[in-house]
Design a protein around this motif. Structure first.
Motif, PDB file in Angstrom:
ATOM      1  N   SER A 155      25.344  42.823  34.343  1.00 16.24           N
ATOM      2  CA  SER A 155      25.285  41.637  35.215  1.00 16.24           C
ATOM      3  C   SER A 155      23.930  41.607  35.901  1.00 16.24           C
ATOM      4  O   SER A 155      23.553  42.574  36.578  1.00 16.24           O
ATOM      5  CB  SER A 155      26.397  41.669  36.276  1.00 16.24           C
ATOM      6  OG  SER A 155      26.099  40.733  37.302  1.00 16.24           O
ATOM      7  N   ALA A 156      23.211  40.519  35.702  1.00 16.35           N
ATOM      8  CA  ALA A 156      21.933  40.364  36.402  1.00 16.35           C
ATOM      9  C   ALA A 156      22.194  40.086  37.876  1.00 16.35           C
ATOM     10  O   ALA A 156      21.375  40.420  38.727  1.00 16.35           O
ATOM     11  CB  ALA A 156      21.133  39.224  35.780  1.00 16.35           C
ATOM     12  N   HIS A 157      23.351  39.513  38.178  1.00 17.85           N
ATOM     13  CA  HIS A 157      23.629  39.128  39.559  1.00 17.85           C
ATOM     14  C   HIS A 157      23.958  40.314  40.449  1.00 17.85           C
ATOM     15  O   HIS A 157      23.424  40.425  41.541  1.00 17.85           O
ATOM     16  CB  HIS A 157      24.746  38.073  39.613  1.00 17.85           C
ATOM     17  CG  HIS A 157      24.246  36.696  39.308  1.00 17.85           C
ATOM     18  ND1 HIS A 157      24.934  35.556  39.611  1.00 17.85           N
ATOM     19  CD2 HIS A 157      23.091  36.276  38.713  1.00 17.85           C
ATOM     20  CE1 HIS A 157      24.230  34.487  39.229  1.00 17.85           C
ATOM     21  NE2 HIS A 157      23.129  34.908  38.669  1.00 17.85           N
ATOM     22  N   THR A 188      13.883  31.527  34.287  1.00 15.84           N
ATOM     23  CA  THR A 188      15.292  31.186  34.068  1.00 15.84           C
ATOM     24  C   THR A 188      15.353  29.712  33.719  1.00 15.84           C
ATOM     25  O   THR A 188      15.036  28.863  34.526  1.00 15.84           O
ATOM     26  CB  THR A 188      16.119  31.500  35.320  1.00 15.84           C
ATOM     27  OG1 THR A 188      15.931  32.875  35.624  1.00 15.84           O
ATOM     28  CG2 THR A 188      17.586  31.229  35.093  1.00 15.84           C
ATOM     29  N   SER A 189      15.739  29.436  32.494  1.00 18.61           N
ATOM     30  CA  SER A 189      15.650  28.060  32.027  1.00 18.61           C
ATOM     31  C   SER A 189      16.755  27.222  32.640  1.00 18.61           C
ATOM     32  O   SER A 189      17.904  27.633  32.722  1.00 18.61           O
ATOM     33  CB  SER A 189      15.751  28.005  30.507  1.00 18.61           C
ATOM     34  OG  SER A 189      17.089  28.078  30.121  1.00 18.61           O
ATOM     35  N   THR A 208      26.879  40.195  29.300  1.00 16.93           N
ATOM     36  CA  THR A 208      26.400  39.878  30.631  1.00 16.93           C
ATOM     37  C   THR A 208      27.315  38.923  31.398  1.00 16.93           C
ATOM     38  O   THR A 208      28.307  38.441  30.857  1.00 16.93           O
ATOM     39  CB  THR A 208      24.949  39.367  30.570  1.00 16.93           C
ATOM     40  OG1 THR A 208      24.432  39.363  31.902  1.00 16.93           O
ATOM     41  CG2 THR A 208      24.833  38.000  29.946  1.00 16.93           C
ATOM     42  N   ARG A 218      22.453  33.240  22.731  1.00 11.77           N
ATOM     43  CA  ARG A 218      22.721  31.803  22.796  1.00 11.77           C
ATOM     44  C   ARG A 218      22.058  31.233  24.046  1.00 11.77           C
ATOM     45  O   ARG A 218      21.876  31.937  25.021  1.00 11.77           O
ATOM     46  CB  ARG A 218      24.225  31.544  22.913  1.00 11.77           C
ATOM     47  CG  ARG A 218      25.026  31.941  21.703  1.00 11.77           C
ATOM     48  CD  ARG A 218      26.490  31.669  21.969  1.00 11.77           C
ATOM     49  NE  ARG A 218      26.719  30.251  22.176  1.00 11.77           N
ATOM     50  CZ  ARG A 218      26.957  29.383  21.196  1.00 11.77           C
ATOM     51  NH1 ARG A 218      27.035  29.801  19.955  1.00 11.77           N
ATOM     52  NH2 ARG A 218      27.131  28.111  21.451  1.00 11.77           N
ATOM     53  N   ASN A 247      21.761  29.730  27.487  1.00 10.38           N
ATOM     54  CA  ASN A 247      22.629  29.864  28.660  1.00 10.38           C
ATOM     55  C   ASN A 247      23.435  31.165  28.688  1.00 10.38           C
ATOM     56  O   ASN A 247      24.320  31.333  29.525  1.00 10.38           O
ATOM     57  CB  ASN A 247      23.582  28.663  28.757  1.00 10.38           C
ATOM     58  CG  ASN A 247      23.764  28.225  30.192  1.00 10.38           C
ATOM     59  OD1 ASN A 247      22.837  28.366  30.987  1.00 10.38           O
ATOM     60  ND2 ASN A 247      24.932  27.738  30.518  1.00 10.38           N
ATOM     61  N   SER A 248      23.126  32.086  27.769  1.00 13.25           N
ATOM     62  CA  SER A 248      23.875  33.345  27.755  1.00 13.25           C
ATOM     63  C   SER A 248      23.481  34.248  28.929  1.00 13.25           C
ATOM     64  O   SER A 248      24.204  35.190  29.256  1.00 13.25           O
ATOM     65  CB  SER A 248      23.630  34.091  26.440  1.00 13.25           C
ATOM     66  OG  SER A 248      22.259  34.400  26.299  1.00 13.25           O
ATOM     67  N   GLY A 249      22.322  33.956  29.541  1.00 14.53           N
ATOM     68  CA  GLY A 249      21.844  34.806  30.634  1.00 14.53           C
ATOM     69  C   GLY A 249      20.687  35.689  30.197  1.00 14.53           C
ATOM     70  O   GLY A 249      20.371  36.684  30.853  1.00 14.53           O
ATOM     71  N   LYS A 250      20.021  35.302  29.116  1.00 17.73           N
ATOM     72  CA  LYS A 250      18.944  36.129  28.546  1.00 17.73           C
ATOM     73  C   LYS A 250      17.762  36.265  29.513  1.00 17.73           C
ATOM     74  O   LYS A 250      17.277  37.374  29.727  1.00 17.73           O
ATOM     75  CB  LYS A 250      18.501  35.523  27.209  1.00 17.73           C
ATOM     76  CG  LYS A 250      17.340  36.257  26.549  1.00 17.73           C
ATOM     77  CD  LYS A 250      17.204  35.906  25.089  1.00 17.73           C
ATOM     78  CE  LYS A 250      17.046  34.427  24.816  1.00 17.73           C
ATOM     79  NZ  LYS A 250      15.748  33.859  25.252  1.00 17.73           N
ATOM     80  N   SER A 251      17.304  35.132  30.063  1.00 16.58           N
ATOM     81  CA  SER A 251      16.148  35.206  30.976  1.00 16.58           C
ATOM     82  C   SER A 251      16.478  36.063  32.188  1.00 16.58           C
ATOM     83  O   SER A 251      15.670  36.911  32.593  1.00 16.58           O
ATOM     84  CB  SER A 251      15.752  33.812  31.464  1.00 16.58           C
ATOM     85  OG  SER A 251      15.586  32.946  30.383  1.00 16.58           O
ATOM     86  N   SER A 252      17.663  35.882  32.729  1.00 15.89           N
ATOM     87  CA  SER A 252      18.067  36.657  33.906  1.00 15.89           C
ATOM     88  C   SER A 252      18.137  38.147  33.555  1.00 15.89           C
ATOM     89  O   SER A 252      17.764  39.001  34.363  1.00 15.89           O
ATOM     90  CB  SER A 252      19.427  36.189  34.414  1.00 15.89           C
ATOM     91  OG  SER A 252      19.402  34.810  34.684  1.00 15.89           O
TER      92      SER A 252
END
Ligand code: GDP
Length: 196
Positions: free
Chosen positions: A173-175, A53-54, A142, A32, A34-39
């Motif tokens: 978690s990308a963070h 990151t959009s 994520t 979806r 904003n799900s964090g796909k790019s990150s």
């Protein structure tokens, strides 16, 4: 050391007709908006801004191909579930979903799910679609840094209960980089699984 020292952006395409005609295996990344796909892509391939990151959810309409190594690619699919998507955008997504299973290079799907949101009906449709196409499916739950240990474990259990046999899920978690190694391993296993 980087697992993907030669990763590079290959091409952006607006339609399936423009897909690169190259041998090798591909894994699609979907999720979806904003799900964090790019990150997640950036964290997995160890490049800070490979998949931009959009900042405007749902506005990335193109499919982006990245080459990890010769004959190994990932495809960043447009984010879905964007409430303000136009009928044209929805139709483009539907067409994409119809034609992608014809792509012989595709061997797997990474589905990016915001762990706080869980699997939505649209995510579930994608899982079924990927299974019907014969692809391997791996879920990244994520933004796990937003939950505590107990909540994460519960979310993973709930997701796993909804998956068919052979499909896998993990916390990510990308963070804080939770689960990056596991995701890299799963991606490499998918990409080297089948020669096309
Ligand atoms: P995309 O639209 O699916 O490509 O999502 P992005 O990667 O652009 O991320 C959407 C938002 O979620 C941004 O504000 C990110 O900073 C945030 N985000 C992405 N990954 C994580 C994560 O692992 N943890 C947290 N806390 N936020 C994240």
């Amino acid at each position: 050391m980087s697992l993907f020292p030669h990763v590079r952006f290959l091409i952006s395409v607006a339609s399936v007709e423009q897909f690169p005609n190259e041998p090798g295996n591909e894994v699609a990344f979907a999720g979806r908006s904003n799900s964090g796909k790019s990150s997640a892509i950036n964290a997995i391939v160890q490049r800070n801004a490979l998949a931009r990151t959009s900042k405007t959810p749902g506005r990335t309409k193109l499919l982006n191909f990245f080459e990890l190594a010769p004959g190994q690619r990932i495809i960043d699919l447009p984010g879905y579930g964007y409430a303000q998507a136009s009928p044209v955008e929805r139709a483009q997504w539907t067409r994409l979903i119809e034609v992608l299973p014809e792509r012989e290079n595709l061997v797997g799907l990474f589905l990016i799910i915001d762990i706080r949101r869980g699997i939505t009906a649209q995510d579930e449709q994608l899982v079924e679609w990927a299974a019907a196409a014969g692809w391997q499916v791996h879920l990244l739950l994520t933004k796990s840094d937003k939950l505590n240990q107990r909540e994460r474990a519960a979310a993973l259990k709930t997701a796993q209960a909804r998956l068919a046999e052979g499909m896998t899920a993990q916390i990510f978690s990308a963070h804080d980089r939770t689960g990056v190694n596991e995701a890299q391993g799963r991606l490499l296993a998918m990409l080297s699984n089948k020669e096309s």
